[in-house]
Design a protein around this motif. Structure first.
Motif, mmCIF file in Angstrom:
data_model
loop_
_atom_site.group_PDB
_atom_site.id
_atom_site.type_symbol
_atom_site.label_atom_id
_atom_site.label_comp_id
_atom_site.label_asym_id
_atom_site.label_seq_id
_atom_site.Cartn_x
_atom_site.Cartn_y
_atom_site.Cartn_z
ATOM 1 N N ILE A 1 2.642 17.174 12.802
ATOM 2 C CA ILE A 1 1.608 16.611 13.475
ATOM 3 C C ILE A 1 0.826 15.803 13.706
ATOM 4 O O ILE A 1 1.204 15.050 15.456
ATOM 5 C CB ILE A 1 1.010 17.159 12.843
ATOM 6 N N ILE B 1 -3.804 9.196 10.492
ATOM 7 C CA ILE B 1 -3.065 10.822 10.971
ATOM 8 C C ILE B 1 -1.733 11.491 12.100
ATOM 9 O O ILE B 1 -1.450 11.953 11.767
ATOM 10 C CB ILE B 1 -4.475 11.319 11.976
ATOM 11 N N LEU C 1 -8.036 15.911 15.773
ATOM 12 C CA LEU C 1 -7.148 16.255 16.457
ATOM 13 C C LEU C 1 -7.259 16.597 17.658
ATOM 14 O O LEU C 1 -6.023 16.694 18.583
ATOM 15 C CB LEU C 1 -6.703 17.600 15.465
#
Length: 280
Positions: A24, A56, A74
């Motif tokens: 991700i 992240i 996200l």
């Protein structure tokens, strides 16, 4: 030199095996580079702290403060770098045990709207009507008495003299009727019943991710609230809120606006009951 503009940030990752899909964080980082944006640019556009953006992109979701916050970050980051957030959210849910199914809020509110409210006698309207009747009777009596005096003067040959004041004094009852006129409340909002807790969230100063739950912990709302949008939540006893960017939000609780001085970018967890407004 800003941490978001470091040349090391823009170096591509090592080759990823064709048998394993990119992570991700890797997808978000490559999309950011393809969009010509630095970490500083993304942080400014999304109001997410630079340290969290770096974490992240390194697939470290611990600084987000929980799965719910991570999903919101996200979604916001993906939209900022012009990529579809849905596959990333799905992969995150698969890796972290999925997300709770939200409880539809519309049927609850629809039931509350159609439920008839029990109203008592409107004593204010009855009092105003009685005062108006008294004023009319007093005015009529004074008018008839004045006409009778003038008739007697003309019949006796006397010339009526002008009165010192051509206007009759205002009866005290008329002033009382004026004082009883209701004035609108500055703090009122639509339909805030006393037997429930009603919370209105308005993204007045920017956009913010919002999560709301009822007293049973059921999820009522979990999404990004854009600037200018508002949401209203209602429960029999308690509403639990999480504000992703509390500085962008204005709150009304049980018909009253709160004067909380939230800081921009701050995450706030709040609870409100029928006895509020005050944070639980």
């Amino acid at each position: 030199m800003s941490i978001g503009n470091s040349p090391e940030d823009e170096r591509p990752f090592a080759d990823v095996s064709s048998e394993e899909a990119p992570s991700i964080g890797h997808v978000l980082r490559q999309a950011r580079i393809a969009a010509g944006m630095t970490v500083d640019d993304v942080s400014t556009a999304t109001r997410i702290r630079i340290a969290i953006v770096h974490a992240i992109e390194a697939d470290d979701f611990t600084p987000c403060g929980g799965d719910v916050y991570a999903r919101g970050h996200l979604r916001t980051l993906a939209r900022a770098v012009h990529t579809d957030p849905a596959p990333l959210i799905a992969r995150f849910d698969a890796a972290h045990g999925g997300r709770p199914a939200p409880t539809p809020a519309a049927p609850l509110f629809e039931a509350e709207r159609i439920r008839p409210e029990r109203r008592g006698p409107n004593w204010t309207a009855a009092m105003v009507a009685a005062i108006v009747a008294v004023i009319g009777f007093v005015g009529f009596t004074a008018f008839k008495g004045d006409d009778a005096d003038k008739t007697d003067q003309i019949a006796g040959g006397a010339t009526p003299t002008p009165s010192a004041s051509t206007t009759a004094p205002t009866p005290k009852s008329e002033k009382l009727a004026t004082d009883l006129q209701p004035t609108p409340s500055d703090d009122a909002i639509a339909a805030a019943p006393l037997d429930k807790v009603t919370v209105r969230v308005s993204a007045t100063h920017g956009r913010s991710w919002i999560s709301a739950k009822d007293h049973n912990g059921r999820l009522l709302f979990d999404d990004l609230l854009k600037q200018g949008q508002s949401k209203t939540f209602q429960d029999n006893s308690k509403i639990n809120l999480v504000l992703g960017d509390a500085g962008a939000i204005e709150l009304w609780v049980n018909g009253k606006k709160l004067d909380n001085e939230f800081k921009a970018g701050a995450v706030e967890r709040l609870t409100y009951t029928k006895g509020d407004p005050q944070a639980g």
